[in-house]
Motif scaffolding. Structure first.
Motif, PDB file in Angstrom:
ATOM      1  N   LEU A  55     -36.064  47.692  18.400  1.00 23.79           N
ATOM      2  CA  LEU A  55     -35.864  48.577  19.522  1.00 23.79           C
ATOM      3  C   LEU A  55     -35.573  49.823  18.924  1.00 23.79           C
ATOM      4  CD1 LEU A  55     -35.779  49.248  22.437  1.00 23.79           C
ATOM      5  CD2 LEU A  55     -33.436  48.554  22.357  1.00 23.79           C
ATOM      6  N   ALA A  56     -34.506  49.845  18.105  1.00 27.94           N
ATOM      7  CA  ALA A  56     -33.927  51.203  17.505  1.00 27.94           C
ATOM      8  C   ALA A  56     -33.407  50.904  16.038  1.00 27.94           C
ATOM      9  CB  ALA A  56     -33.166  51.598  18.626  1.00 27.94           C
ATOM     10  N   GLU A  57     -33.039  52.088  15.451  1.00 25.36           N
ATOM     11  CA  GLU A  57     -32.458  52.239  14.273  1.00 25.36           C
ATOM     12  C   GLU A  57     -31.635  53.365  14.249  1.00 25.36           C
ATOM     13  OE1 GLU A  57     -33.666  53.244   9.613  1.00 25.36           O
ATOM     14  OE2 GLU A  57     -35.036  52.043  11.050  1.00 25.36           O
ATOM     15  N   GLY A  58     -30.476  53.279  13.949  1.00 27.26           N
ATOM     16  CA  GLY A  58     -29.662  54.544  13.745  1.00 27.26           C
ATOM     17  C   GLY A  58     -27.997  54.269  13.656  1.00 27.26           C
ATOM     18  N   SER A  59     -27.220  54.895  14.158  1.00 31.03           N
ATOM     19  CA  SER A  59     -25.871  54.939  14.170  1.00 31.03           C
ATOM     20  C   SER A  59     -25.461  53.788  15.260  1.00 31.03           C
ATOM     21  CB  SER A  59     -24.829  55.876  14.486  1.00 31.03           C
ATOM     22  OG  SER A  59     -25.315  56.266  16.063  1.00 31.03           O
ATOM     23  N   ARG A  60     -24.138  52.849  14.903  1.00 30.57           N
ATOM     24  CA  ARG A  60     -23.738  52.056  15.824  1.00 30.57           C
ATOM     25  C   ARG A  60     -23.826  52.316  17.482  1.00 30.57           C
ATOM     26  NH1 ARG A  60     -17.997  48.875  15.769  1.00 30.57           N
ATOM     27  NH2 ARG A  60     -18.178  48.058  18.013  1.00 30.57           N
ATOM     28  N   GLU A  61     -23.354  53.751  17.689  1.00 28.21           N
ATOM     29  CA  GLU A  61     -23.220  53.898  19.033  1.00 28.21           C
ATOM     30  C   GLU A  61     -24.823  54.221  19.596  1.00 28.21           C
ATOM     31  OE1 GLU A  61     -21.719  55.606  16.374  1.00 28.21           O
ATOM     32  OE2 GLU A  61     -19.779  54.847  16.949  1.00 28.21           O
ATOM     33  N   ASP A  62     -25.709  54.960  18.853  1.00 27.64           N
ATOM     34  CA  ASP A  62     -27.076  55.217  19.200  1.00 27.64           C
ATOM     35  C   ASP A  62     -27.841  53.728  19.694  1.00 27.64           C
ATOM     36  OD1 ASP A  62     -26.677  57.850  19.089  1.00 27.64           O
ATOM     37  OD2 ASP A  62     -27.543  58.082  17.052  1.00 27.64           O
ATOM     38  N   VAL A  63     -27.701  52.885  18.744  1.00 24.56           N
ATOM     39  CA  VAL A  63     -28.528  51.576  19.109  1.00 24.56           C
ATOM     40  C   VAL A  63     -27.895  50.795  20.096  1.00 24.56           C
ATOM     41  CG1 VAL A  63     -29.573  51.611  16.697  1.00 24.56           C
ATOM     42  CG2 VAL A  63     -27.456  49.984  17.158  1.00 24.56           C
ATOM     43  N   MET A  64     -26.661  50.908  20.178  1.00 21.70           N
ATOM     44  CA  MET A  64     -25.956  49.927  21.419  1.00 21.70           C
ATOM     45  C   MET A  64     -26.207  50.730  22.814  1.00 21.70           C
ATOM     46  SD  MET A  64     -22.019  48.983  20.044  1.00 21.70           S
ATOM     47  CE  MET A  64     -21.760  47.500  19.705  1.00 21.70           C
ATOM     48  N   ARG A  65     -26.377  52.262  22.792  1.00 26.02           N
ATOM     49  CA  ARG A  65     -26.705  52.747  23.959  1.00 26.02           C
ATOM     50  C   ARG A  65     -28.510  52.693  24.231  1.00 26.02           C
ATOM     51  NH1 ARG A  65     -23.579  57.131  22.299  1.00 26.02           N
ATOM     52  NH2 ARG A  65     -25.306  58.049  20.889  1.00 26.02           N
ATOM     53  N   ALA A  66     -29.175  52.169  23.084  1.00 31.11           N
ATOM     54  CA  ALA A  66     -30.554  52.202  23.468  1.00 31.11           C
ATOM     55  C   ALA A  66     -30.761  50.545  24.007  1.00 31.11           C
ATOM     56  CB  ALA A  66     -31.288  52.061  21.968  1.00 31.11           C
ATOM     57  N   LEU A  67     -30.089  49.733  23.561  1.00 31.32           N
ATOM     58  CA  LEU A  67     -30.052  48.426  23.900  1.00 31.32           C
ATOM     59  C   LEU A  67     -29.507  48.311  25.369  1.00 31.32           C
ATOM     60  CD1 LEU A  67     -30.981  45.489  23.451  1.00 31.32           C
ATOM     61  CD2 LEU A  67     -28.749  45.101  22.292  1.00 31.32           C
ATOM     62  N   GLU A  68     -28.650  48.991  25.569  1.00 30.14           N
ATOM     63  CA  GLU A  68     -27.936  48.963  27.002  1.00 30.14           C
ATOM     64  C   GLU A  68     -28.869  49.662  28.034  1.00 30.14           C
ATOM     65  OE1 GLU A  68     -24.358  51.457  26.620  1.00 30.14           O
ATOM     66  OE2 GLU A  68     -23.032  49.448  25.965  1.00 30.14           O
ATOM     67  N   GLY A  69     -29.958  50.556  27.497  1.00 27.29           N
ATOM     68  CA  GLY A  69     -30.679  51.093  28.587  1.00 27.29           C
ATOM     69  C   GLY A  69     -31.989  50.227  28.538  1.00 27.29           C
ATOM     70  N   VAL A  70     -32.184  49.178  28.183  1.00 21.17           N
ATOM     71  CA  VAL A  70     -33.420  48.360  28.080  1.00 21.17           C
ATOM     72  C   VAL A  70     -33.191  47.549  29.561  1.00 21.17           C
ATOM     73  CG1 VAL A  70     -34.503  46.135  27.313  1.00 21.17           C
ATOM     74  CG2 VAL A  70     -33.737  48.037  25.793  1.00 21.17           C
ATOM     75  N   SER A  71     -34.183  47.556  30.535  1.00 20.67           N
ATOM     76  CA  SER A  71     -34.049  46.587  31.477  1.00 20.67           C
ATOM     77  C   SER A  71     -34.971  45.555  31.309  1.00 20.67           C
ATOM     78  CB  SER A  71     -34.668  47.651  33.018  1.00 20.67           C
ATOM     79  OG  SER A  71     -36.118  47.892  32.651  1.00 20.67           O
ATOM     80  N   GLU A  72     -34.634  44.606  32.498  1.00 19.16           N
ATOM     81  CA  GLU A  72     -35.503  43.277  32.376  1.00 19.16           C
ATOM     82  C   GLU A  72     -36.987  43.413  32.485  1.00 19.16           C
ATOM     83  OE1 GLU A  72     -32.793  39.982  34.026  1.00 19.16           O
ATOM     84  OE2 GLU A  72     -33.717  41.282  35.761  1.00 19.16           O
TER      85      GLU A  72
END
Length: 72
Positions: A55-72
């Protein structure tokens, strides 16, 4: 979208799951990679249709936000 799961530490530092695997709240995981002399890099993998997809690559905060933004 169902309730988002909590961040759950993995079996070692640098691995976190979003939700519990095998439940409706599971969204995927983030993992840290390091090499000597290279700053830490985190990767997010979303769980979609029974498989994990990058999904994403970057800082811990950035990739956590990206995954949190994924919907079902």
């Amino acid at each position: 979208m169902s309730d988002m799961g909590e961040w759950i530490p993995g079996g070692y530092d640098g691995l976190f799951y979003l939700g519990e695997e095998g439940t409706d709240t599971y969204r995927g995981y983030v993992v840290q990679t390091t090499d000597d002399g290279v700053p830490e890099v985190w990767f997010a993998y979303a769980f979609n249709s029974g498989t994990h997809e990058w999904l994403a690559e970057g800082s811990r905060e950035d990739v956590m936000r990206a995954l949190e933004g994924v919907s079902e």
